[in-house]
Scaffold this motif. Structure first.
Motif, PDB file in Angstrom:
ATOM      1  N   HIS A 162     -11.695  30.590 -22.670  1.00  0.00           N
ATOM      2  CA  HIS A 162     -12.183  29.477 -23.497  1.00  0.00           C
ATOM      3  C   HIS A 162     -12.425  29.942 -24.929  1.00  0.00           C
ATOM      4  O   HIS A 162     -12.871  31.072 -25.160  1.00  0.00           O
ATOM      5  N   MET A 215     -23.923  16.008 -23.779  1.00  0.00           N
ATOM      6  CA  MET A 215     -22.553  16.052 -23.279  1.00  0.00           C
ATOM      7  C   MET A 215     -21.798  14.780 -23.658  1.00  0.00           C
ATOM      8  O   MET A 215     -20.610  14.832 -23.979  1.00  0.00           O
ATOM      9  N   LYS A 224     -12.385  17.947 -28.458  1.00  0.00           N
ATOM     10  CA  LYS A 224     -13.412  18.284 -27.472  1.00  0.00           C
ATOM     11  C   LYS A 224     -13.408  19.779 -27.155  1.00  0.00           C
ATOM     12  O   LYS A 224     -12.359  20.430 -27.216  1.00  0.00           O
ATOM     13  N   THR A 226     -13.677  22.963 -24.487  1.00  0.00           N
ATOM     14  CA  THR A 226     -13.196  23.126 -23.106  1.00  0.00           C
ATOM     15  C   THR A 226     -14.291  23.678 -22.210  1.00  0.00           C
ATOM     16  O   THR A 226     -14.146  23.707 -20.993  1.00  0.00           O
ATOM     17  N   ALA A 227     -15.339  24.139 -22.847  1.00  0.00           N
ATOM     18  CA  ALA A 227     -16.439  24.703 -22.066  1.00  0.00           C
ATOM     19  C   ALA A 227     -17.754  24.445 -22.784  1.00  0.00           C
ATOM     20  O   ALA A 227     -17.784  24.265 -23.999  1.00  0.00           O
ATOM     21  N   VAL A 228     -18.816  24.420 -22.008  1.00  0.00           N
ATOM     22  CA  VAL A 228     -20.136  24.177 -22.586  1.00  0.00           C
ATOM     23  C   VAL A 228     -21.116  25.214 -22.056  1.00  0.00           C
ATOM     24  O   VAL A 228     -21.163  25.490 -20.862  1.00  0.00           O
ATOM     25  N   ILE A 243     -20.266  14.438 -17.375  1.00  0.00           N
ATOM     26  CA  ILE A 243     -18.823  14.588 -17.261  1.00  0.00           C
ATOM     27  C   ILE A 243     -18.293  13.807 -16.059  1.00  0.00           C
ATOM     28  O   ILE A 243     -17.342  13.047 -16.158  1.00  0.00           O
ATOM     29  N   VAL A 250     -15.610  18.950 -13.253  1.00  0.00           N
ATOM     30  CA  VAL A 250     -16.062  20.311 -13.529  1.00  0.00           C
ATOM     31  C   VAL A 250     -15.648  21.147 -12.328  1.00  0.00           C
ATOM     32  O   VAL A 250     -15.924  20.733 -11.186  1.00  0.00           O
ATOM     33  N   ASP A 253     -11.885  20.013 -15.887  1.00  0.00           N
ATOM     34  CA  ASP A 253     -11.784  19.524 -17.256  1.00  0.00           C
ATOM     35  C   ASP A 253     -12.722  20.257 -18.216  1.00  0.00           C
ATOM     36  O   ASP A 253     -12.408  20.424 -19.390  1.00  0.00           O
ATOM     37  N   PHE A 254     -13.848  20.646 -17.718  1.00  0.00           N
ATOM     38  CA  PHE A 254     -14.795  21.402 -18.539  1.00  0.00           C
ATOM     39  C   PHE A 254     -15.448  22.493 -17.692  1.00  0.00           C
ATOM     40  O   PHE A 254     -15.811  22.236 -16.541  1.00  0.00           O
ATOM     41  N   SER A 255     -15.593  23.626 -18.268  1.00  0.00           N
ATOM     42  CA  SER A 255     -16.385  24.664 -17.613  1.00  0.00           C
ATOM     43  C   SER A 255     -17.808  24.599 -18.136  1.00  0.00           C
ATOM     44  O   SER A 255     -18.030  24.329 -19.318  1.00  0.00           O
ATOM     45  N   ILE A 256     -18.742  24.845 -17.242  1.00  0.00           N
ATOM     46  CA  ILE A 256     -20.154  24.779 -17.632  1.00  0.00           C
ATOM     47  C   ILE A 256     -20.853  26.058 -17.187  1.00  0.00           C
ATOM     48  O   ILE A 256     -20.684  26.509 -16.055  1.00  0.00           O
TER      49      ILE A 256
END
Lengths: 321, 321
Positions: A162, A215, A224, A226-228, A243, A250, A253-256
Motif C-alpha cells: 500500500h 471513513m 481514495k 487503499t488502506a487505512v 466500508i 475489507v 477493497d480496503f485494508s484496515i
DNA sequence: ATTTGACGGTAACCATTTACGATGTAGCTC
DNA sequence: GAGCTACATCGTAAATGGTTACCGTCAAAT
C-alpha cells in the motif's frame, strides 16, 4: 494490647498458648481490627490510589484489572477515581487521595502538566505513571512506545504494497494516543518515501462513530486510499463497517489496521489486524513497580516501555493491482 | 487545634479574621489534613467499598462508572475489589473492606449464600446489593427483572412469527443471568403454546466464543431453529458471526435477540436487537440508595427493580414463510 | 549464680474530632 | 456607669483504636 497487636500482626514473639487465648477472645468477642486506627498508628494504610480517565472504557478497565490483581497479591486495596482526563479533576483527586494517606499513587491521565508535577511534588509517597509519561521523564512510568507501534502498523500496510494510506487519528493534543501515533504514521510514510497528504488524515475522538464518519469522508474522495490506519481499534471497526455499509469489502477493497487489540478486535468480521498493546500488563507492571517503590526497594529501571506486537489477522491484504 | 479543625471543616463558629489566619498558616506550612486521623476520630471515612465480579467485563465497568459518579457527587471515594464471583474471595474482601471502616458496602457478586448473609450481619454499616438479590429479600438491592426481560426478548421473537426458538443460556447455577433468563425463555414459550425442546438450548459461559460454539451446534441440527435468544449480547454476537461464517445471513436466515445492550451491540452488522439493561443506572441508583442509607434517611422502597426496554434494531426479522 | 532470650506489659504516640469550659465582648437593665 | 446576661469565639483535654519502643519478668542455659 501490645500482645493482641502482635498476634493480629503475626509477630513471632508470642507464646503459642497465649496466641491461642487471644484468638479465642477475638472469636468470642467478635473483634475486628480497625484498619483506620492501625493506619494512624503505623502510618501505613495498605491502600493505593489510582486515578484513571474512565473505567467504562474497555482499555482502562483492562489495565485496572491488572492493577487490582497485583495490588491484591501484595495485600493492597485500591481507591479508584475517574478523572476523565480533565486537569482540574485530576489534581483534585490526587489531593484527596493524598489526604487519605494512600501508600502510593498510580496515575493514568491526559497530559502531565506543570500543575500535575506540582501536585506530585507535595506527595510523601511514591507515584508511578501508567500509560502516560511526563515530558522530562522524572517520574517512574510504564507505557508502550506509541510512536513505534504506529510506525509498525503503517509499515505492515506498506509491506503489503500500500502507498495510499489514510489515517484516522486522535486529537494531536493527546500526547500518547494522539500525537505520538500520528508521528509514527508520518515517519513510516517518510521512511518509505511516500509523500504525506493532508487530506488523507482525519481527526476522530477514538470512538466507533468517529471512525464511521472519517471513513465516509475517505470514501467520498476522488482519489481514495487503499488502506487505512486508525489510531484505535474502535475507530478501525467503525471504518470497517462504514466500508461494508457501502457494499465494499475489507480487506478486498480496503485494508484496515490499527493499534490496541481490544477484545472486540477478535469479535468482528473480518478479524481486525492490529498492533497489540499489553493492557493488562501495563497495569500489572505499573502496580508491581509501585510496590517496589513503596517498599523502598531500589529499582533498576523506573521507566519501563512494554513491547507491542502486531497481530496479523484478516483485515489487511496485499493491495489490489 | 480545635479552631483549625473548625475552619477545615467549615464550621461557622470562627471569626472571619482568625479563619483567614488559619488559612494562611495552612498555606505557609503546606498543611494537608489527614483523613485517616479524621476517620478515627469521627468514625467516618467517606469511602465505600464495592465488590464487583470483574472490572474488565464491560457490563460491570459500566455499572462501576455509575457507582463512582454518584459516589463522587456525594464526596465519597470507592475501594474497588474484584472477586470473580468466587465465594471465598467475596467473603474475604467484604471483611477487609469492613476492617477498613468503609461507611457502606456495595455488593455485586454471584449467588448470595448463607455465608454472605453472615458476613453482612457483622457489618455496622449499610449494605446494598447491586445486580444481585438475596433469596429472602432482606437486603436493599437494585436490579432488573431478568426473567421478564428474557420473557420480553423471546416474546418479540414470537411476535415476529418465530416458533422454533433456540436459546443460548448461561449456567443455571447463576441466579440472575443464568436461571432467571432461562425461566423467562421457558415461560414465554409456554405462554405462546410452544413446546419446550431440550435440544434447542445450549449452555454457554456468557462469552463470545461460547456463542459461536452454541450456534454451530444449532446449525448442525437437522431441524434448525429460525431464531435464537442469547442470554447475553456477547454470546449473541458470537452466534451472528457463527451464522455469517457459514455464508448465511442475519436476520434473513436467523433472527437473533438477547439482553444487555452493551456498547458493542451497536457496533456490529447487523445492529443487534436486544433488551436493554440500564447498566449505568444500576450503579448510580444503587449508590444513591446507599448514600441515603448511610445518612440514615428512611427510604420508601429499598428493593428497586429498574425497567428494561427492548431495543429493536436489525437482527430480528419476520420469519421466512 | 549469672546471663540470655523469650515473652508480656506500660505508656507514648499517631492527627484528628468533639464535649465542655473559659474568655471576652456587646447589649441591656437599673 | 456598674453589673449582669447572652452569645460568639476559642482553647483544653479526652477520646478514637491501634503500633511500637522500651522495660521488666521469668525460665532455661551456662
Amino acid at each position: 494490647m501490645a500482645t493482641v497487636s502482635r498476634v493480629v500482626n503475626n509477630n513471632p514473639n508470642v507464646k503459642p498458648q497465649t496466641r491461642k487465648k487471644v484468638f479465642e477472645a477475638i472469636e468470642r468477642l467478635g473483634y475486628r481490627p480497625n484498619a483506620v486506627a492501625r493506619g494512624l498508628a503505623s502510618k501505613k494504610t495498605t491502600t493505593v490510589g489510582v486515578v484513571i480517565p474512565d473505567i467504562s472504557n474497555s482499555i482502562f478497565a483492562e489495565i485496572a484489572r491488572g492493577i487490582e490483581d497485583i495490588a491484591n497479591m501484595y495485600h493492597y486495596n485500591i481507591i479508584l477515581c475517574n478523572a476523565d482526563k480533565r486537569k482540574e479533576k485530576e489534581i483534585r483527586v490526587i489531593n484527596t487521595l493524598l489526604e487519605k494517606q494512600v501508600d502510593g499513587l498510580l496515575f493514568m491521565g491526559g497530559t502531565v502538566t506543570e500543575e500535575h508535577i506540582q501536585a506530585f511534588q507535595t506527595s510523601a509517597v511514591p507515584i508511578v505513571l501508567c500509560a502516560t509519561r511526563d515530558e522530562n521523564g522524572t517520574y517512574p512510568s510504564v507505557d508502550i512506545d506509541h510512536e513505534t507501534a504506529a510506525f509498525d502498523a503503517v509499515n505492515t500496510l506498506i509491506r503489503h504494497g500500500h502507498r495510499e494510506i489514510a489515517m484516522i487519528s486522535g486529537t494531536l493534543q493527546d500526547p500518547a494516543n494522539g500525537y505520538a501515533r500520528f508521528q509514527g504514521y508520518k515517519k513510516a510514510l517518510e521512511a518509505a518515501g511516500i509523500e504525506y497528504q493532508e487530506d488523507l488524515v482525519r481527526i476522530g475522538n477514538y470512538r466507533y462513530e468517529s471512525g464511521v464518519e472519517a471513513m465516509k469522508y475517505f470514501l467520498g474522495l476522488k482519489k481514495k486510499p487503499t488502506a487505512v490506519f486508525a489510531a484505535t481499534d474502535e475507530m478501525a471497526i467503525g471504518a470497517i463497517h462504514s466500508i461494508q455499509d457501502e457494499g465494499l469489502k475489507v480487506p478486498d477493497d480496503f485494508s484496515i489496521i490499527s493499534v490496541d487489540n481490544i477484545r472486540m478486535a477478535s469479535m468482528v468480521r473480518p478479524l481486525l489486524t492490529t498492533v497489540a498493546q499489553p493492557m493488562y500488563d501495563l497495569g500489572a507492571v505499573a502496580m508491581r513497580l509501585l510496590t517496589k517503590l513503596m517498599k523502598k526497594e531500589t529499582v533498576e529501571n523506573p521507566r519501563v516501555i512494554l513491547p507491542h506486537e502486531t497481530i496479523l489477522r484478516l483485515s489487511v491484504n496485499h493491495v489490489n493491482k
